[in-house]
Design a protein around this motif. Structure first.
Motif, PDB file in Angstrom:
ATOM      1  N   GLN A  47       1.176  -1.066  -0.033  1.00 27.31           N
ATOM      2  CA  GLN A  47       0.037   0.384  -0.236  1.00 27.31           C
ATOM      3  C   GLN A  47       0.709   1.019  -0.311  1.00 27.31           C
ATOM      4  O   GLN A  47       1.628   1.146   1.063  1.00 27.31           O
ATOM      5  N   ASN A  48       0.587   2.137  -0.404  1.00 24.29           N
ATOM      6  CA  ASN A  48       1.424   4.049  -0.302  1.00 24.29           C
ATOM      7  C   ASN A  48       1.644   4.095   0.926  1.00 24.29           C
ATOM      8  O   ASN A  48      -0.639   3.976   1.240  1.00 24.29           O
ATOM      9  N   VAL A  95       3.113  13.591  -2.552  1.00 21.18           N
ATOM     10  CA  VAL A  95       1.822  14.131  -2.929  1.00 21.18           C
ATOM     11  C   VAL A  95       1.577  14.987  -0.880  1.00 21.18           C
ATOM     12  O   VAL A  95       1.223  14.226  -0.437  1.00 21.18           O
ATOM     13  N   ILE A  96       1.488  16.475  -1.909  1.00 20.95           N
ATOM     14  CA  ILE A  96       0.661  16.797  -1.104  1.00 20.95           C
ATOM     15  C   ILE A  96      -0.413  17.660  -0.497  1.00 20.95           C
ATOM     16  O   ILE A  96      -0.591  18.126  -1.823  1.00 20.95           O
ATOM     17  N   SER A  97      -1.426  17.297  -0.395  1.00 22.93           N
ATOM     18  CA  SER A  97      -2.795  17.449  -0.596  1.00 22.93           C
ATOM     19  C   SER A  97      -3.090  19.126  -0.129  1.00 22.93           C
ATOM     20  O   SER A  97      -3.082  19.096   1.391  1.00 22.93           O
ATOM     21  N   SER A 101       1.642  11.718   1.420  1.00 20.94           N
ATOM     22  CA  SER A 101       1.068  10.509   0.733  1.00 20.94           C
ATOM     23  C   SER A 101       2.172  10.324  -0.066  1.00 20.94           C
ATOM     24  O   SER A 101       2.585  11.500  -0.777  1.00 20.94           O
ATOM     25  N   LEU A 102       2.672   8.715   0.110  1.00 17.74           N
ATOM     26  CA  LEU A 102       3.690   8.569  -0.969  1.00 17.74           C
ATOM     27  C   LEU A 102       3.380   7.937  -2.105  1.00 17.74           C
ATOM     28  O   LEU A 102       2.608   6.507  -2.438  1.00 17.74           O
ATOM     29  N   ASN A 103       3.265   8.840  -4.013  1.00 15.04           N
ATOM     30  CA  ASN A 103       3.000   7.679  -4.526  1.00 15.04           C
ATOM     31  C   ASN A 103       4.485   6.247  -5.344  1.00 15.04           C
ATOM     32  O   ASN A 103       5.239   6.780  -5.530  1.00 15.04           O
TER      33      ASN A 103
END
Lengths: 111, 114
Positions: free
Chosen positions: A57-58, A78-80, A65-67
């Motif tokens: 899983q990422n 990824v920074i939301s 989050s890490l893609n």
């Protein structure tokens, strides 16, 4: 040869938007770890997120989050919902024996 | 709890002088690391301690650099006969048990050699 490559020296993002910071790595090991750290102007390296090479899983940690695309050897962050306080240098790192860092990406969040 | 602390935060010295940089890891962390970060670069590994012993010193650039951790807690990085090229930020990190654990960094010591 570079073990960790961050191709974006600088990035701009509008506040509240999402942004992706790129990282590719090079290793022949089967077991390794991938990290992202944030370094604000104060200088301290702040741990953000970790992905193990066997993790299916990422990884996610709050707005981070890490893609992880193992076949492509990429581990993009990824920074939301970017915030002004996200403005900093971001470093991708890989652990084989030692921790090897990329050159960093400077992220600027615009109001 | 307290994080990794480093002293001094800034150090200015003259070429040829001796300097000591101190690192106090997170309480209970047995693994300690030193890195050097030049301007515009990512940190580069210098040395790793497991307890009192240097388990990996492969990153030390030459024999002017030496580090100790005599009681398995505080560590001192020592640089002899400093050169202008030694100017950098020296970062210390610690992890709970070994290299497989996440490393937590201190604020660094900014060394300037004139």
């Amino acid at each position: 040869a570079q073990k960790i490559t961050q191709t974006q020296p600088g990035m701009f993002v509008q506040e509240k938007e999402a942004v992706t910071l790129d990282c590719t790595y090079d290793t022949s090991d089967q077991s390794y770890g991938l990290f992202w750290y944030k370094q604000p102007s104060s200088g301290e390296m702040i741990f953000l997120i970790y992905q193990g090479s066997y993790d299916e899983q990422n990884a996610t940690e709050g707005r981070y989050s890490l893609n992880f695309q193992k076949a492509r050897k990429s581990a993009n962050l990824v920074i939301s919902a970017s915030q002004l306080g996200d403005s900093a240098m971001y470093f991708c790192a890989m652990r084989e024996d030692t921790l090897i860092f990329g050159q960093g990406t400077e992220l600027s969040v615009k109001p | 709890g307290a994080g990794v602390s480093q002293t001094p935060s800034n150090k200015v010295t003259e070429k040829g002088k001796y300097v000591e940089l101190r690192c106090d890891p997170i309480s209970g962390h047995t693994a300690l690391y030193w890195y050097r970060q030049s301007l515009g670069q990512g940190p580069e590994f210098l040395i790793y301690f497991q307890g009192t012993g240097a388990a990996d010193d492969s990153g030390l650039p030459n024999d002017r650099f030496f580090a100790v951790r005599p009681e398995g807690s505080v560590s001192t990085l020592k640089i002899q006969r400093t050169e202008r090229g030694d100017s950098a930020v020296y970062l210390c990190a610690s992890s709970l048990s070994d290299r497989d654990e996440t490393q937590y960094f201190g604020p660094g010591t900014r060394l300037l050699v004139l």
